[in-house]
Write a protein that holds these residues in place. Structure first.
Motif, PDB file in Angstrom:
ATOM      1  N   TYR A  68     -18.162  33.925   3.618  1.00 25.69           N
ATOM      2  CA  TYR A  68     -19.503  34.613   3.434  1.00 25.69           C
ATOM      3  C   TYR A  68     -19.446  34.331   1.638  1.00 25.69           C
ATOM      4  CZ  TYR A  68     -16.876  38.475   1.479  1.00 25.69           C
ATOM      5  OH  TYR A  68     -16.036  39.359   0.795  1.00 25.69           O
ATOM      6  N   ALA A  69     -20.575  34.193   1.197  1.00 25.89           N
ATOM      7  CA  ALA A  69     -20.707  34.120  -0.214  1.00 25.89           C
ATOM      8  C   ALA A  69     -21.572  35.529  -0.530  1.00 25.89           C
ATOM      9  CB  ALA A  69     -21.565  33.155  -0.519  1.00 25.89           C
ATOM     10  N   LEU A  70     -21.068  36.309  -1.461  1.00 27.17           N
ATOM     11  CA  LEU A  70     -21.631  37.722  -1.933  1.00 27.17           C
ATOM     12  C   LEU A  70     -21.771  37.492  -3.281  1.00 27.17           C
ATOM     13  CD1 LEU A  70     -21.926  40.821  -1.407  1.00 27.17           C
ATOM     14  CD2 LEU A  70     -19.264  40.860  -1.965  1.00 27.17           C
ATOM     15  N   ILE A  71     -23.165  38.011  -3.657  1.00 29.45           N
ATOM     16  CA  ILE A  71     -23.476  38.050  -5.289  1.00 29.45           C
ATOM     17  C   ILE A  71     -22.905  39.248  -5.954  1.00 29.45           C
ATOM     18  CG2 ILE A  71     -25.365  38.000  -6.657  1.00 29.45           C
ATOM     19  CD1 ILE A  71     -25.138  35.350  -5.118  1.00 29.45           C
ATOM     20  N   LYS A  82     -23.731  37.200 -15.937  1.00 29.70           N
ATOM     21  CA  LYS A  82     -24.056  38.422 -15.668  1.00 29.70           C
ATOM     22  C   LYS A  82     -23.682  38.636 -13.960  1.00 29.70           C
ATOM     23  CE  LYS A  82     -26.787  40.224 -19.033  1.00 29.70           C
ATOM     24  NZ  LYS A  82     -26.028  40.478 -20.153  1.00 29.70           N
ATOM     25  N   GLU A  83     -23.490  37.752 -13.037  1.00 31.92           N
ATOM     26  CA  GLU A  83     -23.310  37.902 -11.951  1.00 31.92           C
ATOM     27  C   GLU A  83     -22.778  36.566 -11.490  1.00 31.92           C
ATOM     28  OE1 GLU A  83     -26.969  39.184  -9.734  1.00 31.92           O
ATOM     29  OE2 GLU A  83     -27.908  37.129 -10.423  1.00 31.92           O
ATOM     30  N   TYR A  84     -22.123  36.389 -10.285  1.00 32.91           N
ATOM     31  CA  TYR A  84     -21.341  35.560  -9.799  1.00 32.91           C
ATOM     32  C   TYR A  84     -21.267  35.586  -8.366  1.00 32.91           C
ATOM     33  CZ  TYR A  84     -17.169  38.499  -9.287  1.00 32.91           C
ATOM     34  OH  TYR A  84     -16.320  39.648  -8.917  1.00 32.91           O
ATOM     35  N   GLY A  85     -21.137  34.432  -7.673  1.00 28.89           N
ATOM     36  CA  GLY A  85     -20.726  34.253  -6.301  1.00 28.89           C
ATOM     37  C   GLY A  85     -19.504  34.381  -5.877  1.00 28.89           C
ATOM     38  N   ILE A 110     -21.903  27.304  -1.443  1.00 25.21           N
ATOM     39  CA  ILE A 110     -21.893  27.058  -2.840  1.00 25.21           C
ATOM     40  C   ILE A 110     -23.529  26.639  -2.864  1.00 25.21           C
ATOM     41  CG2 ILE A 110     -21.545  25.276  -4.446  1.00 25.21           C
ATOM     42  CD1 ILE A 110     -18.822  25.327  -3.656  1.00 25.21           C
ATOM     43  N   ALA A 111     -24.101  25.907  -1.936  1.00 24.48           N
ATOM     44  CA  ALA A 111     -25.563  25.669  -2.111  1.00 24.48           C
ATOM     45  C   ALA A 111     -26.250  27.072  -2.049  1.00 24.48           C
ATOM     46  CB  ALA A 111     -25.628  24.693  -1.007  1.00 24.48           C
ATOM     47  N   TRP A 112     -25.986  28.046  -1.263  1.00 19.49           N
ATOM     48  CA  TRP A 112     -26.896  29.159  -1.233  1.00 19.49           C
ATOM     49  C   TRP A 112     -26.426  30.030  -2.650  1.00 19.49           C
ATOM     50  CZ3 TRP A 112     -25.239  34.236  -1.391  1.00 19.49           C
ATOM     51  CH2 TRP A 112     -26.412  35.275  -1.023  1.00 19.49           C
ATOM     52  N   VAL A 113     -25.469  30.084  -3.287  1.00 15.66           N
ATOM     53  CA  VAL A 113     -25.185  30.574  -4.587  1.00 15.66           C
ATOM     54  C   VAL A 113     -25.841  29.696  -5.463  1.00 15.66           C
ATOM     55  CG1 VAL A 113     -23.380  31.312  -6.085  1.00 15.66           C
ATOM     56  CG2 VAL A 113     -22.915  31.587  -3.814  1.00 15.66           C
ATOM     57  N   LYS A 114     -26.036  28.664  -5.598  1.00 15.80           N
ATOM     58  CA  LYS A 114     -26.769  27.808  -6.577  1.00 15.80           C
ATOM     59  C   LYS A 114     -28.236  27.928  -6.456  1.00 15.80           C
ATOM     60  CE  LYS A 114     -23.495  23.950  -7.382  1.00 15.80           C
ATOM     61  NZ  LYS A 114     -23.099  22.711  -7.300  1.00 15.80           N
ATOM     62  N   LYS A 116     -29.760  30.519  -5.686  1.00 22.54           N
ATOM     63  CA  LYS A 116     -29.854  31.827  -6.217  1.00 22.54           C
ATOM     64  C   LYS A 116     -29.894  31.824  -7.594  1.00 22.54           C
ATOM     65  CE  LYS A 116     -29.968  34.321  -2.594  1.00 22.54           C
ATOM     66  NZ  LYS A 116     -31.023  35.187  -1.872  1.00 22.54           N
ATOM     67  N   GLY A 117     -29.513  30.803  -8.293  1.00 26.75           N
ATOM     68  CA  GLY A 117     -29.643  30.512  -9.626  1.00 26.75           C
ATOM     69  C   GLY A 117     -28.296  31.079 -10.300  1.00 26.75           C
ATOM     70  N   ILE A 118     -26.988  31.003  -9.499  1.00 28.47           N
ATOM     71  CA  ILE A 118     -26.083  31.592 -10.206  1.00 28.47           C
ATOM     72  C   ILE A 118     -24.976  29.981 -10.263  1.00 28.47           C
ATOM     73  CG2 ILE A 118     -24.062  32.804  -9.698  1.00 28.47           C
ATOM     74  CD1 ILE A 118     -26.161  34.713  -8.187  1.00 28.47           C
ATOM     75  N   SER A 119     -24.319  30.160 -11.483  1.00 27.55           N
ATOM     76  CA  SER A 119     -23.421  28.921 -11.539  1.00 27.55           C
ATOM     77  C   SER A 119     -22.152  29.378 -11.666  1.00 27.55           C
ATOM     78  CB  SER A 119     -23.806  28.339 -12.833  1.00 27.55           C
ATOM     79  OG  SER A 119     -23.696  29.250 -14.002  1.00 27.55           O
ATOM     80  N   GLU A 120     -21.688  30.606 -11.609  1.00 25.22           N
ATOM     81  CA  GLU A 120     -20.172  30.783 -11.503  1.00 25.22           C
ATOM     82  C   GLU A 120     -19.741  31.171  -9.983  1.00 25.22           C
ATOM     83  OE1 GLU A 120     -16.397  31.735 -13.063  1.00 25.22           O
ATOM     84  OE2 GLU A 120     -18.231  30.987 -14.054  1.00 25.22           O
ATOM     85  N   ILE A 121     -18.995  30.676  -9.456  1.00 24.36           N
ATOM     86  CA  ILE A 121     -18.294  31.009  -8.151  1.00 24.36           C
ATOM     87  C   ILE A 121     -16.796  31.279  -8.080  1.00 24.36           C
ATOM     88  CG2 ILE A 121     -18.289  30.062  -5.855  1.00 24.36           C
ATOM     89  CD1 ILE A 121     -20.560  28.237  -6.636  1.00 24.36           C
TER      90      ILE A 121
END
Length: 152
Positions: A68-71, A82-85, A110-114, A116-121
């Motif tokens: 899973y990826a969680l914001i 401010k937020e990360y995956g 990673i694709a899902w997180v990106k 969402k406009g988030i670059s920190e994973i």
């Protein structure tokens, strides 16, 4: 052929088995885990959450892996984000390891997180779990912080 798809409530039984597989594989690295069945995740809530992307990998109509990826919100005011995956719940059935299944999961998350406009994973891995560390490094992750403990 392997497909990555979003987990659904009907997948809960196998996902609970995967969770115990994760616990079993982590016990040698963490003596502080209680004996018996323990649960790291509320899998039902993760499936339903709009801030989580819980996926499974299917091969020949059999679920063979999960992740899973969680914001998450940054807890530190001094971070540049401010937020990360956060990636977790990575499990591949033993007979399917070494076939690139984990890479399929990581790429999808990673694709899902990106998207969402988030670059920190980020993710957590036991430093002594050399095969997992190597797999994540191969996916582009690098070590950031090592948590140390002392049993007093």
């Amino acid at each position: 052929m392997m497909i990555v798809r979003e987990a659904i409530e009907q997948d809960l039984e196998i996902l609970l088995e995967f969770e115990q597989g994760i616990v079993s594989s982590e016990r040698p690295f963490n003596e502080t885990l209680k004996e018996g069945e323990i649960h790291y995740y509320d899998l039902h809530a993760l499936i339903l959450s709009p801030n989580t992307h819980l996926v499974v990998v299917e091969e020949n109509n059999e679920i063979i892996a999960s992740g899973y990826a969680l914001i998450k919100q940054s807890e530190k005011d001094y971070n540049s984000f401010k937020e990360y995956g956060y990636l977790g719940f990575m499990f591949v059935k033993p007979e399917h390891r070494g076939k690139g299944v984990n890479q399929l999961i990581v790429d999808a998350l990673i694709a899902w997180v990106k998207d969402k406009g988030i670059s920190e994973i980020r993710l957590d891995v036991y430093d002594q779990n050399e095969s997992a560390v190597k797999a994540y490094e191969k996916a582009g992750f690098e070590p950031l912080l090592l948590t140390m403990r002392l049993k007093a």
